[in-house]
Write a protein that holds these residues in place. Structure first.
Motif, PDB file in Angstrom:
ATOM      1  N   ASN A  70       4.467   6.252   2.386  1.00  0.00           N
ATOM      2  CA  ASN A  70       5.463   5.830   3.291  1.00  0.00           C
ATOM      3  C   ASN A  70       5.661   6.899   4.238  1.00  0.00           C
ATOM      4  OD1 ASN A  70       7.434   4.473   4.707  1.00  0.00           O
ATOM      5  ND2 ASN A  70       8.710   4.216   2.695  1.00  0.00           N
TER       6      ASN A  70
ATOM      7  N   SER B 224       2.483  -8.995  11.727  1.00  0.00           N
ATOM      8  CA  SER B 224       1.911  -9.644  12.698  1.00  0.00           C
ATOM      9  C   SER B 224       1.239 -10.777  12.121  1.00  0.00           C
ATOM     10  CB  SER B 224       0.825  -8.375  12.709  1.00  0.00           C
ATOM     11  OG  SER B 224      -0.396  -9.026  13.449  1.00  0.00           O
TER      12      SER B 224
ATOM     13  N   GLU C 137       0.891  -1.163   0.008  1.00  0.00           N
ATOM     14  CA  GLU C 137      -0.099  -0.134   0.063  1.00  0.00           C
ATOM     15  C   GLU C 137       0.801   1.332   0.108  1.00  0.00           C
ATOM     16  OE1 GLU C 137       1.050  -1.701   2.593  1.00  0.00           O
ATOM     17  OE2 GLU C 137       0.510  -0.898   4.389  1.00  0.00           O
TER      18      GLU C 137
ATOM     19  N   GLY D  30       4.126  -2.188  11.342  1.00  0.00           N
ATOM     20  CA  GLY D  30       3.893  -1.106  10.506  1.00  0.00           C
ATOM     21  C   GLY D  30       3.117   0.156  10.960  1.00  0.00           C
TER      22      GLY D  30
END
Ligand SMILES: Nc1nc2c(c(=O)[nH]1)N[C@H]1C(S)=C(S)[C@@H](COP(=O)(O)OP(=O)(O)OC[C@H]3O[C@@H](n4cnc5c(N)ncnc54)[C@H](O)[C@@H]3O)O[C@H]1N2
Ligand code: MOO
Ligand SMILES: [Mg+2]
Length: 421
Positions: free
Chosen positions: A211, A262, A196, A308
């Protein structure tokens, strides 16, 4: 089937990493480039400072014995036999009732042991020769800056691991350190993972975000004292990420990734550690944010798998990566400095896990106070801008009311703490 992770306490997580501390290295840099670096050796006085007795005032150097009878009613007269400024050395041996006109910083002439400031002397000419007189006595050593009063040769003045500040710069110059032994900055590799992610200059499109983690972590690496080796962003694809991480390990001292740690279907870092054969120190910490932070050791290189989520990523770096960097910079206090502060506002969320709240500390009436710097969720970015501290709210508590004393970790402080906090 979903892997169930077993959380460990923050303290234990930190200790597991620190047991695998990496060795620091030293390099010599010019004194002109040493400000802001960390000393890799103790600074030892290479000479006495000052290395000769000198005048701290502009005036007259005298033999104190000649002044003993001077008083308001009995002025004592001196013949001024020489005149020196800083840097000059008088060749005269000063005899009875003689004086040398001397400027601040000049070496005390032989025989003299006190300095009379201009303000308390009367100077005049007699038969074309300079004289002065005084109306008070002086003791041996009055107004003399003595050899070694600032530092004694051989004394250890600053310990290795100390951040070089302007005062240390002065010290280094005083002792002739043209080149300064400093800790080599650890080279910290950095990948941001996430399909993404857009670059900073790209337009927003549905489903994608810019980012921000790599810019944030790069600044945190620099703040900690490391060099950032930004390796780019990676899509959530196993093979691409595996190859990139594997190759990067040869290039850096420490490797940081953000995202993908995760239990999501595209969170590939756990599988990457497995395929590398890395020893995972932990993959779940009893903390918020950053519970999914994963840290592993691959042949002596430490891999930090930071979350993240921006706030989780930020906190994970400060608790786990910063002390490794500071240790490589020879710090004896590599952890964030811990202090006590008074909570300014209620914080009533229950805490099953220890919470590290991005906060702003400030001093009011001589007391350290603290308030959250914004929303306390791990996906939040904006609360980070005003954060100069992390408030520690221990796990197993039901929240805290304004006025409670809480522990805070100071993010901008250079003093640091030893472990345990
Ligand atoms: N079923 C479960 N889901 C999740 C759990 C869990 O225990 N069970 N943990 C949650 C927690 S807590 C966190 S924290 C996140 C951690 O996720 P990851 O570390 O795997 O990170 P991603 O999934 O890649 O991304 C999370 C989030 O952060 C955004 N992100 C990622 N990289 C960047 C970047 N460079 N700059 C800005 N933002 C970034 C990403 O878009 C996601 O929104 O998992 C929970 N889920
Ligand atoms: O790891 Mo997540 O940040 O705990 O919230
Ligand atoms: Mg994820």
């Amino acid at each position: 089937m979903l892997e169930r992770r077993k959380p460990i306490q923050v303290g234990e997580a930190v200790q597991r990493i620190m047991e695998h501390q990496l060795p620091g290295a030293t390099e010599l840099v010019s004194i002109n480039e040493s400000f802001g670096r960390f000393l890799s050796e103790d600074i030892i006085a290479t000479s006495d400072v000052p290395h000769f007795d000198r005048a701290p005032y502009d005036g007259f150097a005298v033999r104190s014995v000649d002044t003993s009878v001077a008083s308001q009613s009995n002025p004592v007269e001196f013949e001024v036999v020489d005149h020196i400024g800083a840097g000059a050395v008088s060749t005269k041996v000063v005899g009875q009732n003689q004086a040398v006109r001397i400027m601040t910083g000049a070496m005390m002439p032989e025989g003299t042991d006190a300095v009379v400031m201009f303000e308390v002397a009367q100077d005049y000419q007699k038969d074309g020769k300079p004289f002065m007189s005084i109306k008070r006595s002086f003791k041996k050593g009055d107004n003399v800056s003595f050899t070694g009063e600032d530092a004694k040769q051989g004394e250890i003045l600053v310990n290795k691991g100390t951040l070089i500040n302007p005062g240390i710069q002065a010290m280094l110059a005083t002792f002739g350190y043209k080149r300064v032994p400093v800790a080599k900055k650890p080279l910290v590799g950095l990948f941001a993972t996430g399909t993404e992610l857009l670059e900073v200059e790209e337009e927003l499109v549905p489903g994608k975000i810019r980012n921000s983690n790599s810019h944030m972590i790069a600044a945190q690496i620099e703040r900690a004292g490391g060099i950032v080796h930004y390796l780019g962003k990676l899509p959530d694809e196993f093979n691409t990420c595996f190859e990139a991480v594997k190759n990067a390990l040869n290039e850096v001292d420490v490797l940081i990734t953000t995202g993908g740690v995760s239990v999501g279907d595209f969170d590939y870092l756990p599988a990457i550690y497995e395929k590398l054969g890395a020893e995972v120190f932990f993959n779940k910490v009893a903390m918020r944010p950053g519970s999914v932070t994963t840290v592993a050791n691959n042949n002596g290189k430490i891999l930090f798998g930071l979350s993240g989520n921006p706030s989780a990523c930020y906190v994970g770096f400060e608790l786990f990566a910063r002390p490794i960097i500071r240790r490589m910079l020879f710090s004896e206090k590599p952890h964030l400095r811990r202090e006590k502060a008074v909570l300014e506002v209620d914080f009533l969320k229950a805490n099953p896990f220890t919470r590290f709240v991005r906060s702003s500390v400030f001093i009011e009436d001589g007391r350290l106070k603290v308030a959250p710097s914004g929303l306390d969720k791990s996906n939040i970015i904006m609360s980070l801008s005003g954060a100069n501290s992390l408030t520690i709210l221990p796990g197993g508590t039901r929240g805290f009311t304004a006025g409670s004393e809480v522990a805070v970790l100071l993010l901008e402080d250079q003093t640091g703490s030893e472990w345990p906090w």
